[in-house]
Design a protein around this motif. Structure first.
Motif, PDB file in Angstrom:
ATOM      1  N   TRP A 145       1.373  -0.823   2.091  1.00  0.00           N
ATOM      2  CA  TRP A 145       0.936  -1.094   0.711  1.00  0.00           C
ATOM      3  C   TRP A 145       1.408  -2.474   0.272  1.00  0.00           C
ATOM      4  O   TRP A 145       0.653  -3.261  -0.296  1.00  0.00           O
ATOM      5  CB  TRP A 145       1.482  -0.013  -0.218  1.00  0.00           C
ATOM      6  N   ALA A 179      -4.264   1.602   2.835  1.00  0.00           N
ATOM      7  CA  ALA A 179      -4.002   0.886   1.586  1.00  0.00           C
ATOM      8  C   ALA A 179      -5.136  -0.083   1.278  1.00  0.00           C
ATOM      9  O   ALA A 179      -5.532  -0.234   0.111  1.00  0.00           O
ATOM     10  CB  ALA A 179      -2.665   0.158   1.670  1.00  0.00           C
ATOM     11  N   THR A 287       2.938   3.531  -4.015  1.00  0.00           N
ATOM     12  CA  THR A 287       2.525   4.230  -2.792  1.00  0.00           C
ATOM     13  C   THR A 287       2.633   5.729  -2.964  1.00  0.00           C
ATOM     14  O   THR A 287       1.711   6.484  -2.602  1.00  0.00           O
ATOM     15  CB  THR A 287       3.382   3.776  -1.603  1.00  0.00           C
TER      16      THR A 287
END
Length: 331
Positions: A145, A179, A287
Motif C-alpha cells: 500500500w 493495492a 491498509t
C-alpha cells in the motif's frame, strides 16, 4: 513459552524460550497467527547482519491482548516501533525514524512465539468475525500500500490510465498489485517465475499473471509504473528495461544490495526511482481499513501451518516447493 528460534544459517529450533515481558506502555499479545516474510528468509539464510542468531523472528502477526485494560481485544500488529518525537515521526513518516525498532530484530524478539509484547499504540482492532489469520497479513499488505501511494504521487500518469508492472508474486508483490487495483489501476500485471504460485495469484484479484522467463505483459520501455517486490540484480535490471521514459520504478524488495540498476537509462530517460521501506502509521491503518472493507479481495491465498512445523515451512520456501504466496504459522 514455545517459540521458533533462528539459531544459524538454515537452522531453526522449536523450543522453550522465556516469556515475553511488556515494558512501559506495552501489552502482551497472545499470537494467533504469524506470517513468514521475505526478510525472515533472508535472516534464515544468514544474509541479514541485522538479525544475528539466536533470535526469534517473525513480525507479521495478529492475536489477542492478554494484559492490561484491553484484555480480550482482537488485534493486528504494526511491528514498527518508533520514538514519536523526531522530525520524521512528527511529520507522520515514522518509518524513517532514526531510532526505529521492529520486532524480530534486536532488541525486540519476534512473533514466532506464543506471546509478544507491543506498545499499545501499535495495535489495530480486528472486527469480530474477521479472521485473525487474514488480519496477520496487514503488515506485508501495508508495504505494498505504501509503495503504491509513493508511486501514485510520483507518476504523471493517473493510476486509472497507467500500465502497471509488479515484479514478484510473493505477498509483497501481490499486495502491491491489489493495492494498485484498490486505488483505481485497471492495467496491472504480476511477473512471477514460480509457476506453482500462479493459480493462487490468478484467483487473488483482477490482475494478469505471467512468467517473465517465457512471456511478457508489456514490451520493453512501455510500463508507466514498475514495482520491484523482489530486489535482486536481475529484477532491478528488468525494472529498468520495462519502464518507459519518464516512468516510475518503486523498489521494495531486499533480495540483494547491488547490481542491476541501469543508471545511464534512469538518467537519460528521467526515470523516477523510489526506494520504499515498510509504511507509515497512516498507511497501516488505511491498509487494515481496506482489508476489513473487502477492497483487497478475499485474501484467501495464504497457506496455514502449525508453528511447530515451521522448520519444514522454511525449508519448503527455500526449495521453491511452497505454492502459496504466503505461509502463516499458528502457535
Amino acid at each position: 513459552m514455545k517459540a521458533l528460534v533462528y539459531t544459524g544459517p538454515e537452522q531453526l529450533e522449536y523450543r522453550d524460550e522465556p516469556e515475553a515481558s511488556p515494558g512501559d506502555g506495552e501489552v502482551m499479545v497472545q499470537v494467533d497467527a504469524v506470517g513468514i516474510c521475505g526478510s525472515d528468509m533472508h535472516a534464515y539464510l544468514g544474509h541479514d547482519d541485522r538479525r544475528p542468531a539466536p533470535l526469534i523472528l517473525g513480525h507479521e502477526a495478529a492475536g489477542v491482548v492478554v494484559s492490561g485494560p484491553d484484555t480480550g481485544r482482537r488485534v493486528t500488529i504494526n511491528p514498527l516501533v518508533t520514538c514519536g518525537q523526531c522530525q520524521a515521526c512528527r511529520s507522520r513518516r515514522n518509518n524513517l525514524c532514526p531510532d526505529r525498532q521492529i520486532i524480530s530484530m534486536p532488541p525486540r524478539p519476534g512473533a514466532f512465539a506464543q506471546f509478544v509484547s507491543m506498545p499499545a499504540q501499535n495495535l489495530v482492532t480486528v472486527p469480530d468475525g474477521y479472521s485473525l489469520e487474514t488480519a496477520s497479513m496487514a503488515e506485508p499488505l501495508a508495504c505494498g500500500w505504501h509503495a503504491v501511494r509513493m508511486a501514485e504521487s510520483a507518476s504523471v500518469i493517473p493510476l486509472a490510465e497507467a500500465k502497471c508492472q509488479v515484479i514478484g508474486g510473493g505477498a509483497i508483490g501481490l499486495g502491491a498489485a491489489l493495492a494498485l487495483v484498490a486505488m483505481g489501476a485497471t492495467d496491472v500485471a504480476i511477473g512471477e517465475t514460480n509457476t506453482l504460485r500462479h493459480p493462487a495469484l490468478e484467483n487473488a484479484g483482477p490482475v494478469k499473471i505471467y512468467n517473465p522467463r517465457s512471456e511478457a505483459a508489456v514490451g520493453d520501455g512501455e510500463a508507466d509504473i514498475v514495482i520491484d517486490g523482489v530486489g535482486f540484480a536481475a529484477t532491478r535490471e528488468a525494472a529498468c528495461r520495462l519502464v518507459r521514459g519518464g516512468g516510475v520504478i518503486v523498489h521494495i524488495g531486499l533480495g540483494e544490495s547491488t547490481g542491476g540498476l541501469d543508471i545511464r537509462r534512469v538518467t537519460l530517460q528521467e526515470v523516477t526511482f523510489i526506494g520504499t521501506y515498510t509504511y507509515t502509521p497512516d498507511d497501516f491503518r488505511e491498509t487494515t481499513d481496506a482489508m476489513f472493507d473487502g477492497l483487497l479481495g478475499k485474501l484467501d491465498w495464504a497457506e496455514t501451518r502449525a508453528l511447530a512445523d515451521g522448520v519444514g515451512a522454511f525449508a519448503d520456501i527455500r526449495s521453491g516447493r511452497a505454492a502459496a504466496p504466503k505461509i502463516i504459522l499458528k502457535p
